[in-house]
Scaffold this active site. Structure first.
Site, mmCIF file in Angstrom:
data_model
loop_
_atom_site.group_PDB
_atom_site.id
_atom_site.type_symbol
_atom_site.label_atom_id
_atom_site.label_comp_id
_atom_site.label_asym_id
_atom_site.label_seq_id
_atom_site.Cartn_x
_atom_site.Cartn_y
_atom_site.Cartn_z
ATOM 1 N N HIS A 186 29.972 -16.750 -15.508
ATOM 2 C CA HIS A 186 29.195 -15.977 -14.676
ATOM 3 C C HIS A 186 28.693 -17.098 -13.661
ATOM 4 O O HIS A 186 28.373 -16.930 -12.565
ATOM 5 C CB HIS A 186 28.084 -15.616 -15.321
ATOM 6 C CG HIS A 186 28.312 -14.218 -15.797
ATOM 7 N ND1 HIS A 186 28.115 -13.244 -16.798
ATOM 8 C CD2 HIS A 186 28.713 -13.112 -14.622
ATOM 9 C CE1 HIS A 186 28.560 -12.161 -16.618
ATOM 10 N NE2 HIS A 186 28.740 -12.063 -15.204
ATOM 11 N N ARG A 293 48.524 -9.679 -10.536
ATOM 12 C CA ARG A 293 49.243 -9.906 -11.759
ATOM 13 C C ARG A 293 48.726 -8.979 -13.057
ATOM 14 O O ARG A 293 47.800 -9.359 -13.520
ATOM 15 C CB ARG A 293 49.162 -11.193 -11.982
ATOM 16 C CG ARG A 293 49.917 -12.406 -11.202
ATOM 17 C CD ARG A 293 49.840 -13.610 -11.765
ATOM 18 N NE ARG A 293 50.701 -14.553 -11.061
ATOM 19 C CZ ARG A 293 50.248 -15.492 -10.205
ATOM 20 N NH1 ARG A 293 49.301 -15.328 -9.583
ATOM 21 N NH2 ARG A 293 51.362 -16.337 -9.894
ATOM 22 N N ARG A 329 51.933 -5.698 -8.977
ATOM 23 C CA ARG A 329 53.254 -5.926 -9.646
ATOM 24 C C ARG A 329 53.173 -5.410 -11.252
ATOM 25 O O ARG A 329 52.259 -5.581 -11.745
ATOM 26 C CB ARG A 329 53.460 -7.689 -9.874
ATOM 27 C CG ARG A 329 54.633 -7.949 -10.649
ATOM 28 C CD ARG A 329 54.899 -9.228 -10.710
ATOM 29 N NE ARG A 329 53.659 -10.006 -11.552
ATOM 30 C CZ ARG A 329 53.906 -11.436 -11.884
ATOM 31 N NH1 ARG A 329 54.683 -12.076 -10.671
ATOM 32 N NH2 ARG A 329 53.020 -12.002 -12.613
ATOM 33 N N GLU A 428 62.777 -13.529 -6.879
ATOM 34 C CA GLU A 428 62.258 -14.746 -7.778
ATOM 35 C C GLU A 428 63.384 -15.432 -8.490
ATOM 36 O O GLU A 428 63.427 -16.309 -9.219
ATOM 37 C CB GLU A 428 61.142 -14.776 -8.720
ATOM 38 C CG GLU A 428 61.125 -13.433 -9.579
ATOM 39 C CD GLU A 428 59.681 -13.140 -10.153
ATOM 40 O OE1 GLU A 428 59.024 -14.156 -10.294
ATOM 41 O OE2 GLU A 428 59.477 -12.187 -10.592
ATOM 42 N N ASN A 451 57.183 -19.711 -7.419
ATOM 43 C CA ASN A 451 57.124 -20.132 -8.537
ATOM 44 C C ASN A 451 58.382 -20.142 -9.660
ATOM 45 O O ASN A 451 58.769 -21.271 -10.173
ATOM 46 C CB ASN A 451 55.865 -19.755 -9.320
ATOM 47 C CG ASN A 451 54.781 -19.738 -8.501
ATOM 48 O OD1 ASN A 451 54.562 -20.532 -7.520
ATOM 49 N ND2 ASN A 451 53.742 -18.948 -8.821
ATOM 50 N N ASP A 452 58.722 -19.094 -9.748
ATOM 51 C CA ASP A 452 60.105 -18.961 -10.558
ATOM 52 C C ASP A 452 61.351 -19.000 -9.811
ATOM 53 O O ASP A 452 62.146 -19.991 -10.131
ATOM 54 C CB ASP A 452 60.083 -17.495 -11.143
ATOM 55 C CG ASP A 452 59.477 -17.287 -12.189
ATOM 56 O OD1 ASP A 452 59.211 -18.111 -13.175
ATOM 57 O OD2 ASP A 452 58.564 -16.220 -12.330
ATOM 58 N N ARG A 462 59.493 -24.807 -14.718
ATOM 59 C CA ARG A 462 58.156 -25.103 -14.150
ATOM 60 C C ARG A 462 56.969 -25.477 -15.067
ATOM 61 O O ARG A 462 56.044 -26.095 -14.475
ATOM 62 C CB ARG A 462 57.562 -23.872 -13.534
ATOM 63 C CG ARG A 462 57.440 -22.681 -14.331
ATOM 64 C CD ARG A 462 57.265 -21.252 -13.647
ATOM 65 N NE ARG A 462 56.041 -20.919 -13.489
ATOM 66 C CZ ARG A 462 55.639 -19.596 -13.009
ATOM 67 N NH1 ARG A 462 56.722 -18.674 -12.549
ATOM 68 N NH2 ARG A 462 54.504 -19.321 -12.811
ATOM 69 N N CYS A 499 54.452 -14.361 -2.740
ATOM 70 C CA CYS A 499 53.511 -14.574 -3.254
ATOM 71 C C CYS A 499 53.271 -15.717 -4.306
ATOM 72 O O CYS A 499 52.245 -15.939 -5.153
ATOM 73 C CB CYS A 499 53.263 -13.310 -4.091
ATOM 74 S SG CYS A 499 54.508 -12.950 -5.195
HETATM 75 C C1 PEP Z 1 56.224 -16.192 -8.943
HETATM 76 O O1 PEP Z 1 57.129 -16.572 -9.516
HETATM 77 O O2 PEP Z 1 56.258 -16.937 -7.795
HETATM 78 C C2 PEP Z 1 55.254 -15.358 -8.961
HETATM 79 C C3 PEP Z 1 54.109 -15.334 -8.154
HETATM 80 O O3 PEP Z 1 55.001 -14.935 -10.230
HETATM 81 P P1 PEP Z 1 54.343 -15.719 -11.447
HETATM 82 O O4 PEP Z 1 53.968 -16.848 -10.974
HETATM 83 O O5 PEP Z 1 53.243 -14.714 -11.948
HETATM 84 O O6 PEP Z 1 55.605 -15.767 -12.370
HETATM 85 MG MG MG Z 2 57.473 -15.100 -11.249
#
Ligand code: PEP
Ligand code: MG
Length: 538
Positions: A186, A293, A329, A428, A451-452, A462, A499
C-alpha cells in the site's frame, strides 16, 4: 550503500528522520467500572473518527477521491456495529479493559479476513489492523502520527501504514525508506501517486542510519547512499534535476494523442495484472488496456475464481476505462505459472507443453466459467478477447465454438452480452506468425507476444540466464516474423498490437513503427516515454 526495492521513481537528498511507532503494551487487567471503560472506548472512537476525517480530506487533496477511498473504508469500520459493537460487548461480558477489548476483537476479525478466499478481502485485514492501532493509541492517549518540521526530510520507518503515508507533508518530506514492503505494498503505491521517491524492503535501514544522517535516495535503482561525499551529492543533484525536467516534459503528453510525423495514429496502452491497475494506465495517459493477464485472478488462492468474481473484475476494468479498448486474454496457465488447486502433469518442457489455450480446450469446464464472465461483462465497455498460445487455425475455431456454446447458454438464461466483442489471438508461437495471412481472415486482431515469440524462435528459454545472450528481440529472424504478422493482418484489414516487453523497448520502437504496428501495450510507467519516442518517428 544499501540496496532495496525501488518503489517510487525519482531522486532525493535529505536528512534522516526515523519514525518510531511507540509500542503500546496491552495488559490483561480486568476493570471494575464497566461504564467508565466503555466511555473511554467511545472517546477513542470519536477521536479516531476526527483524525481519519482529516486524513481523508488531506488525501483527497493530494491523491484524488479514488485513492482516498481507503480512509473512507476505515471510517466505515468505526461505524460497524459488528466491529466496534463487539468491543463494547467484550468490556460488558468479560470486564476487559478498553485496549484489550479492541485488541481481542481485532484479532478475531483479522483472522477471519486473512482466511478469506478473495485476495482483495484478505488485504482488508491490513486496514483493520491500521484502524485498530489508531483506536488503541487514542485509548492510551498517545499522540497520533508524527510531525516533520524540517525541509528536505527523508522519513525512515520499519513500515508505513497507508495513513502514515497519506499524511507525509510533501513540502518537507522528499523521500521515504522502509525495512519491509514490496513494490505493490500500500505505501509503495501511495508513494507513486504522491510522486515521492521511495525505496522499500531495505531490511534494517532503521538501525543502519541515525537521525540527522544525510542520505541520497535513488528510487530508480533502489539505492540508498549514506553520508555521501560532495562529489556524489553533486552527481545526484544533477540526476535529480534531469529527472524532474524529463518528467515534466513527459507529463505534457498525457492527454496527447500519439501520432507519428507522417500522421499515423498509434494506440499506446497498458498491460495489467489486476483490475485496480487500470488507474495507473489512465494516470499515464494510456489509450486502453492492451493485455489483461487474467491468470493473476486465479493465483494466490485455494480455488478458481467463480464466474461472479470474474464478472465483477472484468466489469470493473471496462467501466473504469470508459469505452476505451480493453483487451482481455483468457487464462494462460502452465509454463512458469502454476496453480495449487490445478495439478498439471510433470513435463520435460512445460513451456512447450500443456498450457494456455491447450489446457483451456481440454478443460472446458474451467474455460467456460471465464468465457461466460467475459461475455456478461462485455456490455459495460469496449471489449476485445484474445486466446494465448495459438499455433494454428483449428485452435482458434475450437475456442470460438466454446464461445458460441456459452452465448447459447446465456441467451437461454436471459443474460445479456454484447455482439461487438472483437475476438483475436496472441501471436507468440512462430507458426502463427508464419501463417498470419491465413489466420487474419478469421480473427478480428492479433497481439504479438514477443516474450514467448522470441524464446520459441531462437530456442532460448526466457527463464534461463545461461542462454539470455541469445534472447535478442532485434534478431533478424524475430523481426521478420513480426513483419510477417503485421503484413498478414493488414492484408485483410485487421489491426495488430504488441503486448510483450519489446513494445516498451526504446531501441525497438522505431522499427515497430516503421513496420506499421497499430497498438503498443506495456507497463503503465513506460507509456509516456513510448509515446514520446513514437511521435519522433516518421
Ligand atoms: C508474451 O508472451 O509476450 C506475453 C505478453 O505473454 P506472457 O509474458 O504473459 O507470456
Ligand atoms: Mg506469452
Amino acid at each position: 550503500m544499501k540496496k532495496g526495492i525501488a518503489a517510487s521513481k525519482g531522486y532525493a537528498i535529505g536528512k534522516v528522520f526515523i519514525q518510531e511507532h511507540e509500542e503500546i503494551v496491552i495488559s490483561d487487567a480486568k476493570v471494575t467500572d464497566i461504564q467508565a471503560e466503555k466511555e473511554k472506548l467511545q472517546k477513542a472512537l470519536v477521536a479516531s473518527r476526527e483524525q481519519l476525517e482529516k486524513i481523508k480530506a488531506k488525501a483527497v487533496e493530494s491523491m484524488g477521491e479514488e485513492k482516498a477511498q481507503v480512509f473512507e473504508a476505515h471510517i466505515t469500520l468505526l461505524d460497524d456495529p459488528e466491529f466496534t459493537g463487539a468491543m463494547e460487548l467484550e468490556i460488558d461480558n468479560n470486564s476487559s479493559n478498553a485496549m484489550k477489548a479492541v485488541s481481542d476483537v481485532t484479532n478475531t476479525f483479522v483472522m477471519i479476513f486473512e482466511s478469506m478466499e478473495d485476495a482483495y478481502m484478505r488485504e482488508r485485514a491490513a486496514d483493520i489492523k491500521d484502524v485498530s492501532k489508531r483506536i488503541i493509541a487514542n485509548v492510551a492517549g498517545k499522540a497520533e502520527g508524527f510531525e516533520i518540521t524540517e525541509a528536505n526530510t527523508i522519513v525512515v520507518a520499519h513500515d508505513l501504514t497507508p495513513s502514515d503515508t497519506a499524511q507525509l507533508d510533501r513540502s518537507k518530506v522528499v523521500a521515504f525508506l522502509t525495512n519491509i514492503g514490496g513494490r505493490t505494498s500500500h505505501s509503495a503505491i501511495m508513494a507513486r501517486t504522491l510522486e515521492i521517491p521511495a525505496v522499500v524492503g531495505l531490511k534494517d535501514i532503521t538501525t543502519t542510519v541515525k537521525n540527522g544522517d544525510v542520505v541520497i535516495v535513488d528510487g530508480i535503482d533502489g539505492d540508498v547512499i549514506i553520508n555521501p561525499d560532495q562529489a556524489t551529492i553533486d552527481e545526484y543533484v544533477a540526476k535529480r534535476e534531469n529527472f524532474i525536467k524529463e518528467q515534466e516534459e513527459l507529463k505534457k503528453l498525457i492527454e496527447v494523442k500519439t501520432v507519428t510525423k507522417s500522421g499515423k495514429r498509434v494506440e499506446v496502452c497498458g498491460n495489467i495484472g489486476k483490475p485496480e491497475d487500470v488507474h495507473q494506465v489512465l494516470a499515464n495517459g494510456g489509450d486502453g488496456v492492451g493485455l489483461f493477464r487474467t491468470e493473476f485472478l486465479y493465483m494466490d488462492r485455494d480455488s478458481a475464481p467463480t464466474e461472479e468474481e470474474q464478472y465483477a473484475s472484468y466489469k470493473y476494468v471496462l467501466e473504469k476505462m470508459e469505452g476505451k479498448q480493453v483487451v482481455i486474454r483468457t487464462l494462460d496457465i502452465g509454463g512458469d505459472k502454476t496453480l495449487p488447486y490445478l495439478p498439471l502433469p510433470e513435463e520435460m518442457n512445460p513451456f512447450l507443453g500443456y498450457r494456455a489455450i491447450r489446457l483451456c480446450l481440454d478443460r472446458k469446464e474451467i474455460f467456460k466459467v471465464q468465457l461466460r464472465a467475459l461475455l456478461r461483462a462485455s456490455i459495460y465497455g469496449n471489449l476485445c478477447v484474445m486466446f494465448p498460445m495459438i499455433s494454428g487455425l483449428e485452435e482458434f475455431l475450437q475456442a470460438k465454438e466454446v464461445v458460441d456454446e456459452c452465448k447459447a447458454e446465456l441467451k437461454a438464461e436471459g443474460k445479456e452480452y454484447s455482439e461487438k466483442i472483437q475476438w483475436g489471438i496472441m501471436v507468440e508461437i512462430p507458426a502463427a506468425a508464419v501463417y498470419a495471412d491465413e489466420l487474419a481472415k478469421h480473427v478480428d486482431f492479433f497481439s504479438i507476444g514477443t516474450n514467448d515469440l522470441i524464446q520459441y524462435t531462437l530456442a532460448a528459454d526466457r527463464m534461463s540466464e545461461k542462454v539470455s545472450y541469445l534472447y535478442n528481440p532485434m534478431h533478424p529472424a524475430v523481426l521478420r516474423l513480426i513483419k510477417m504478422t503485421i503484413d498478414g493482418a493488414h492484408k485483410h484489414g485487421k489491426w495488430v498490437g504488441m503486448c510483450g516487453e519489446m513494445a516498451g523497448d526504446e531501441t525497438a520502437i522505431p522499427t515497430l513503427v516503421e513496420y506499421g504496428l497499430d497498438e503498443f501495450s506495456m507497463s503503465a510507467s513506460s507509456i509516456l516515454n513510448a509515446k514520446k519516442i513514437i511521435m519522433e518517428q516518421e
